[in-house]
Motif scaffolding. Structure first.
Motif, PDB file in Angstrom:
ATOM      1  N   ASP A 146       0.808  -1.043   0.018  1.00 40.86           N
ATOM      2  CA  ASP A 146       0.134  -0.074  -0.068  1.00 40.86           C
ATOM      3  C   ASP A 146       0.776   1.176  -0.099  1.00 40.86           C
ATOM      4  O   ASP A 146       2.032   1.183   0.552  1.00 40.86           O
ATOM      5  CB  ASP A 146      -0.963   0.130   1.043  1.00 40.86           C
ATOM      6  CG  ASP A 146      -2.074  -1.361   1.243  1.00 40.86           C
ATOM      7  OD1 ASP A 146      -2.239  -1.472  -0.051  1.00 40.86           O
ATOM      8  OD2 ASP A 146      -2.080  -1.453   2.232  1.00 40.86           O
ATOM      9  N   THR A 147       0.219   2.407  -0.568  1.00 36.10           N
ATOM     10  CA  THR A 147       1.103   3.547  -0.366  1.00 36.10           C
ATOM     11  C   THR A 147       0.888   4.206   0.909  1.00 36.10           C
ATOM     12  O   THR A 147       0.044   3.860   1.704  1.00 36.10           O
ATOM     13  CB  THR A 147       0.212   4.435  -1.396  1.00 36.10           C
ATOM     14  OG1 THR A 147       0.216   4.265  -2.858  1.00 36.10           O
ATOM     15  CG2 THR A 147       0.725   6.064  -1.216  1.00 36.10           C
ATOM     16  N   LEU A 148       2.179   4.663   1.445  1.00 37.67           N
ATOM     17  CA  LEU A 148       2.262   4.974   2.840  1.00 37.67           C
ATOM     18  C   LEU A 148       2.327   6.446   3.036  1.00 37.67           C
ATOM     19  O   LEU A 148       2.778   7.137   2.297  1.00 37.67           O
ATOM     20  CB  LEU A 148       3.646   4.340   3.347  1.00 37.67           C
ATOM     21  CG  LEU A 148       3.721   3.118   3.399  1.00 37.67           C
ATOM     22  CD1 LEU A 148       5.131   2.690   3.997  1.00 37.67           C
ATOM     23  CD2 LEU A 148       2.473   2.397   4.351  1.00 37.67           C
ATOM     24  N   LYS A 149       1.596   6.820   3.861  1.00 38.44           N
ATOM     25  CA  LYS A 149       1.290   8.486   4.292  1.00 38.44           C
ATOM     26  C   LYS A 149       1.938   8.840   5.435  1.00 38.44           C
ATOM     27  O   LYS A 149       1.309   8.093   6.420  1.00 38.44           O
ATOM     28  CB  LYS A 149       0.040   8.820   4.072  1.00 38.44           C
ATOM     29  CG  LYS A 149      -0.629   8.669   2.736  1.00 38.44           C
ATOM     30  CD  LYS A 149      -0.099   9.592   1.717  1.00 38.44           C
ATOM     31  CE  LYS A 149      -0.567   9.503   0.318  1.00 38.44           C
ATOM     32  NZ  LYS A 149      -0.308  10.597  -0.855  1.00 38.44           N
ATOM     33  N   ARG A 150       2.435   9.856   5.877  1.00 39.74           N
ATOM     34  CA  ARG A 150       2.811  10.258   7.194  1.00 39.74           C
ATOM     35  C   ARG A 150       1.782  11.582   7.596  1.00 39.74           C
ATOM     36  O   ARG A 150       1.891  12.370   6.638  1.00 39.74           O
ATOM     37  CB  ARG A 150       4.335  10.706   7.331  1.00 39.74           C
ATOM     38  CG  ARG A 150       4.758  11.149   8.687  1.00 39.74           C
ATOM     39  CD  ARG A 150       6.346  11.478   8.919  1.00 39.74           C
ATOM     40  NE  ARG A 150       6.952  10.281   8.910  1.00 39.74           N
ATOM     41  CZ  ARG A 150       7.860   9.487   8.141  1.00 39.74           C
ATOM     42  NH1 ARG A 150       7.962  10.365   7.015  1.00 39.74           N
ATOM     43  NH2 ARG A 150       8.324   8.716   8.573  1.00 39.74           N
ATOM     44  N   ALA A 151       1.487  11.558   8.796  1.00 41.04           N
ATOM     45  CA  ALA A 151       0.483  12.562   9.043  1.00 41.04           C
ATOM     46  C   ALA A 151       0.915  13.251  10.099  1.00 41.04           C
ATOM     47  O   ALA A 151       1.647  12.754  11.237  1.00 41.04           O
ATOM     48  CB  ALA A 151      -0.907  12.082   9.366  1.00 41.04           C
ATOM     49  N   ASN A 152       0.295  14.417  10.739  1.00 42.49           N
ATOM     50  CA  ASN A 152       0.708  14.984  11.790  1.00 42.49           C
ATOM     51  C   ASN A 152      -0.261  14.768  13.016  1.00 42.49           C
ATOM     52  O   ASN A 152      -1.054  14.124  12.710  1.00 42.49           O
ATOM     53  CB  ASN A 152       0.745  16.931  11.452  1.00 42.49           C
ATOM     54  CG  ASN A 152      -0.497  17.231  10.927  1.00 42.49           C
ATOM     55  OD1 ASN A 152      -1.506  16.724  11.209  1.00 42.49           O
ATOM     56  ND2 ASN A 152      -0.403  18.449  10.574  1.00 42.49           N
ATOM     57  N   ALA A 153      -0.124  15.399  14.076  1.00 41.99           N
ATOM     58  CA  ALA A 153      -1.156  15.144  15.055  1.00 41.99           C
ATOM     59  C   ALA A 153      -2.722  15.530  14.932  1.00 41.99           C
ATOM     60  O   ALA A 153      -3.454  14.833  15.169  1.00 41.99           O
ATOM     61  CB  ALA A 153      -0.579  16.186  16.529  1.00 41.99           C
ATOM     62  N   VAL A 158       1.126  14.870   5.651  1.00 39.91           N
ATOM     63  CA  VAL A 158       2.396  15.800   5.685  1.00 39.91           C
ATOM     64  C   VAL A 158       3.462  15.359   4.537  1.00 39.91           C
ATOM     65  O   VAL A 158       4.351  16.243   3.792  1.00 39.91           O
ATOM     66  CB  VAL A 158       3.274  15.905   6.845  1.00 39.91           C
ATOM     67  CG1 VAL A 158       2.343  16.850   8.079  1.00 39.91           C
ATOM     68  CG2 VAL A 158       3.758  14.677   7.473  1.00 39.91           C
ATOM     69  N   GLU A 159       3.419  14.130   4.258  1.00 43.91           N
ATOM     70  CA  GLU A 159       4.216  13.632   3.012  1.00 43.91           C
ATOM     71  C   GLU A 159       3.837  12.163   2.693  1.00 43.91           C
ATOM     72  O   GLU A 159       3.228  11.327   3.460  1.00 43.91           O
ATOM     73  CB  GLU A 159       5.800  13.426   3.437  1.00 43.91           C
ATOM     74  CG  GLU A 159       6.081  12.663   4.696  1.00 43.91           C
ATOM     75  CD  GLU A 159       7.371  12.557   4.959  1.00 43.91           C
ATOM     76  OE1 GLU A 159       8.240  12.467   3.781  1.00 43.91           O
ATOM     77  OE2 GLU A 159       7.841  12.477   6.137  1.00 43.91           O
ATOM     78  N   THR A 160       4.000  11.873   1.388  1.00 50.98           N
ATOM     79  CA  THR A 160       4.042  10.383   1.060  1.00 50.98           C
ATOM     80  C   THR A 160       5.336   9.802   1.209  1.00 50.98           C
ATOM     81  O   THR A 160       6.544  10.366   0.814  1.00 50.98           O
ATOM     82  CB  THR A 160       3.663  10.306  -0.525  1.00 50.98           C
ATOM     83  OG1 THR A 160       2.298  10.930  -0.566  1.00 50.98           O
ATOM     84  CG2 THR A 160       3.499   8.803  -1.130  1.00 50.98           C
ATOM     85  N   VAL A 161       5.413   8.580   1.920  1.00 50.94           N
ATOM     86  CA  VAL A 161       6.535   7.788   2.230  1.00 50.94           C
ATOM     87  C   VAL A 161       6.834   6.839   1.207  1.00 50.94           C
ATOM     88  O   VAL A 161       6.089   6.092   0.748  1.00 50.94           O
ATOM     89  CB  VAL A 161       6.229   7.151   3.604  1.00 50.94           C
ATOM     90  CG1 VAL A 161       7.655   6.325   3.978  1.00 50.94           C
ATOM     91  CG2 VAL A 161       6.019   8.132   4.839  1.00 50.94           C
ATOM     92  N   ASP A 162       8.073   6.887   0.699  1.00 52.94           N
ATOM     93  CA  ASP A 162       8.752   5.876  -0.378  1.00 52.94           C
ATOM     94  C   ASP A 162       8.622   4.460   0.227  1.00 52.94           C
ATOM     95  O   ASP A 162       9.054   4.218   1.314  1.00 52.94           O
ATOM     96  CB  ASP A 162      10.049   6.230  -0.764  1.00 52.94           C
ATOM     97  CG  ASP A 162      10.488   5.368  -1.979  1.00 52.94           C
ATOM     98  OD1 ASP A 162       9.658   4.571  -2.521  1.00 52.94           O
ATOM     99  OD2 ASP A 162      11.612   5.429  -2.331  1.00 52.94           O
TER     100      ASP A 162
END
Length: 404
Positions: A146-153, A158-162
């Motif tokens: 799956d596509t990975l996403k990093r989110a804030n609180a 905030v970004e798409t993780v490779d």
């Protein structure tokens, strides 16, 4: 040539599984029912299915002695060792298991989560092969799809993780026994107990961890949704294993004679006559029994219960039907559906239909939704139309494993 190396597997079963707790059930997940067996029993059976594993050591919570005894009561494999008590964390529980193996030191040790009941011998074999080829740690894993996403609180992305070179870790993780026990002892001396898996200790020691073949089905049961998915997975596997679907038919007829009640579908119905027969003459259960024998290609009711045998004189027909059901179970199969049609002018079947369905379902240990009872007349034609007797037709659908 069979390997002479000793391989042990520690089953980590000391957790509380709080993420699966509900208001009505706070029991540890490893002792919850999964398709008629506890999760832990299924995990133990799966590990014991590997002929490469010589010892299996469960590590349990001090409060779970009785629960473990029940879960393991059906297992008699001599490789299954008596459980040892775990610690306050997963890392501490693994250390308890490793210490317990000091009296019977293996060459390699596998460490497996109790809440992963779908582990296969192929995954175990690949991890062991890596160790035998010199790996310092073997980590079954599957690549992240799956596509990975990093989110804030605030749960804003905030970004798409490779996801390249990212893997989802599984168990059993494998190690040379001396190496992983030394790593745990080092962590104990330094009061470090925050490692969430055992390969992390090897990484902490600066040693290499080798990825081995994982399995997408080798999920860890963590939430109630995981348990629901596991139940569905087991049900689908069970049906797939019983892919030989067969249909059998049965027919029977009995004449009336002097009496005051008939026995039909396992129940007694007041009537001006009764049915004549060597047994209790339950024409409905006889037809169902023959339908099951037909689906099994296993003779007929007369070959199993010959009228010439006086032990069946006046016998209740439910025992014939139960016997036919047992024949299905002995073949590793299940009855999927029973359909009975009664043909008569009287007595009226409609008022008794649901009671018959309930009784047949109870005799066969089936949900009532898998039993159909219908009735029709012959428009006053033939012997049933002349009220000389009752006829019955039945259809049985069964599922069996494919035979070699």
């Amino acid at each position: 040539m069979q390997s002479t190396e000793k391989i042990a597997c520690i089953i980590v079963a000391a957790g509380r599984g709080s993420r699966m707790s509900t208001q009505n059930d706070s029991s540890p997940k490893q002792y919850r029912d999964l398709g008629g067996k506890t999760v832990l029993q299924r995990t133990l059976e799966a590990i014991l299915a590997s002929e490469q594993v010589n010892l299996v050591l469960p590590v349990i919570h001090p409060e779970d002695g009785d629960a473990y005894k029940d879960a393991a009561s059906a297992l008699s494999d001599p490789r299954l060792m008596a459980p040892v008590m775990g610690g306050a964390t997963r890392q501490a529980s693994v250390a308890c298991g490793l210490k317990a193996l000091e009296d019977d030191v293996p060459d390699y040790v596998l460490i497996h989560d109790a809440a992963r009941p779908f582990i296969t011998p192929e995954v175990i074999k690949d991890a062991i092969t890596a160790l035998q080829n010199g790996a310092q740690a073997a980590l079954p894993a599957v690549p992240v799809a799956d596509t990975l996403k990093r989110a804030n609180a605030n749960q804003q992305v905030v970004e798409t993780v490779d996801r390249s070179n990212l893997w989802t870790a599984q168990t059993p993780q494998g190690f040379p026994y001396a190496l992983i026990w030394q790593a745990h002892q080092c962590a104990i001396r330094q009061n470090i107990d925050s490692f969430t898996d055992d390969t992390a200790l090897i990484e902490w020691q600066g040693k290499a961890v080798t990825i081995t073949t994982g399995d997408p089905q080798n999920i860890k049961l963590t939430t109630l949704k995981d348990m629901t998915n596991a139940q569905e997975q087991l049900a689908m596997k069970h049906l797939a294993d019983l892919g030989d679907i067969r249909v059998g038919t049965g027919y029977d007829v009995h004449a009336f004679e002097e009496g005051d009640a008939v026995i039909l579908g396992g129940i007694t119905i007041p009537h001006t006559q009764k049915l004549k027969g060597h047994s209790d003459a339950d024409v409905g259960l006889h037809a169902l029994t023959d339908a099951i024998f037909g689906a099994l290609a296993d003779g007929d009711i007369g070959s199993h219960f010959p009228p010439s045998d006086m032990q069946w004189k006046g016998a209740a027909s439910d025992q014939f039907l139960k016997y036919a059901i047992e024949r299905v179970h002995k073949r590793g199969g299940m009855v999927a559906h029973l359909d009975l049609t009664l043909i008569c002018e009287s007595p009226k079947i409609g008022p008794h239909r649901e009671e018959m369905r309930k009784q047949i379902a109870q005799i066969c240990d089936l949900p009532i939704g898998r039993v159909a009872v219908k009735a029709t007349t012959s428009e006053k034609l033939g012997f049933t139309g002349r009220k000389e007797g009752i006829a019955a037709q039945a259809c049985a659908t069964i599922r069996l494993p494919f035979e070699d």
